[in-house]
Write an enzyme that holds these catalytic residues in place. Structure first.
Site, short mmCIF file in Angstrom:
data_model
loop_
_atom_site.label_atom_id
_atom_site.label_comp_id
_atom_site.label_asym_id
_atom_site.label_seq_id
_atom_site.Cartn_x
_atom_site.Cartn_y
_atom_site.Cartn_z
N CYS A 92 56.70 52.45 24.53
CA CYS A 92 56.09 51.42 23.66
C CYS A 92 54.72 51.01 24.18
CB CYS A 92 57.03 50.22 23.56
SG CYS A 92 56.33 48.78 22.74
N CYS A 95 54.05 47.20 24.31
CA CYS A 95 54.81 46.59 25.41
C CYS A 95 53.98 46.60 26.69
CB CYS A 95 56.11 47.33 25.66
SG CYS A 95 57.28 47.31 24.27
#
Length: 320
Positions: A92, A95
């Site tokens: 991700c 993230c």
């Protein structure tokens, strides 16, 4: 409501706090129920979170959490300080933008809140139980319950505001185990308590102020002084404060006086509800003044009272 020395448990409050609340069973089943008192007792026995602990290690301000450690590091810990869940995955990209920001803020917080990092790929049952629909996902836990959340990467300024409002609405920034956390018997308190017994609030206030002048971090005098000052404000406001506040619903000062009167006369829930309504319908400085006064009233009543926990969660809902 009578002034009490902090640290001395109220059996009635303890019994109320022992009511059942949603928690994780087997670390993954959010529908299961555990006693809140058990989690609170484990949290009290555990050392406070430390910003100096290695990143990711148990007990630190930033901790890596798995299904096996969720109960201890998130649910139990949330009875000490608010816990912010950072749900992420290696693949991700957003993230990797948000996580370092949250980690830095947690270290800056010095143990006033904990960042619990959950790799959703390695812990799919946790992700499912927490109803994660996209990452990065951030969820705040206080006293075993989810109280706020957001999804997606946000700028550092917004992340800092999220954390600041969470901490202020829950603990007010207190760090468990900090200086003065242990109850200390002090004969200087006797004069103040004697004044309270004879109804002399001015003398009690002066006695507590004298103690704090000598020892600003005294573990009992600060809280007791806030209680006495609340009672004095309630006396000054009088019952007319309610009619004045009802006639001027947008006057924050009138609402805080009415809340003081209600709290001073033992109507705790009504006092909290009045200021919660102000928070819900105002913005800017008015909202912040109402929020700050409500948090001050939380400190007067004390977190041992379950009504404070309920009102804190309502405040988080109103803010977010």
């Amino acid at each position: 409501m009578q002034p009490t020395r902090p640290g001395r448990p109220d059996p009635r409050a303890q019994a109320q706090q022992a009511q059942m609340a949603a928690a994780m069973a087997g670390a993954v089943d959010l529908a299961a129920v555990k006693a809140r008192s058990d989690a609170a007792a484990r949290a009290q026995a555990a050392p406070p979170p430390s910003a100096s602990a290695p990143a990711g290690a148990p007990g630190g301000a930033v901790v890596d959490v798995t299904e096996a450690t969720f109960q201890a590091e998130v649910l139990d810990r949330s009875f000490q300080v608010p816990v912010v869940l950072d749900l992420w995955a290696e693949w991700c990209g957003p993230c990797k933008q948000l996580s370092p920001v949250l980690e830095r803020l947690a270290v800056e917080g010095g143990g006033s809140w904990v960042l619990a990092k959950v790799d959703v790929e390695a812990n799919p049952a946790l992700a499912q139980a927490l109803r994660v629909q996209g990452i990065p996902a951030v969820k705040a836990v206080w006293q075993g319950q989810l109280v706020a959340e957001f999804t997606g990467a946000i700028p550092e300024e917004q992340a800092r505001q999220f954390v600041a409002e969470l901490v202020q609405a829950t603990t007010g920034g207190a760090v468990p185990g900090g200086a003065g956390a242990q109850e200390v018997e002090d004969p200087r308190l006797d004069a103040a308590e004697a004044a309270l017994e004879r109804g002399d609030l001015a003398a009690a206030e002066a006695a507590y102020q004298a103690i704090l002048a000598e020892e600003p971090d005294h573990p009992d005098a600060g809280i007791a002084l806030r209680q006495v000052q609340l009672f004095r404000r309630a006396e000054e406001a009088g019952p007319d404060a309610l009619a004045a506040a009802d006639a001027a619903p947008d006057d924050v000062a009138a609402q805080t006086r009415a809340a003081d009167f209600l709290l001073g006369t033992g109507n705790i829930e009504a006092a909290f509800d009045r200021l919660l309504e102000v928070v819900r319908r105002t913005a800017g400085e008015d909202r912040d003044r109402a929020r700050q006064h409500l948090v001050e009233l939380f400190a007067v009543v004390g977190d041992q009272d379950p009504r404070v926990g309920t009102a804190r969660r309502a405040l988080m809902a109103a803010l977010f």
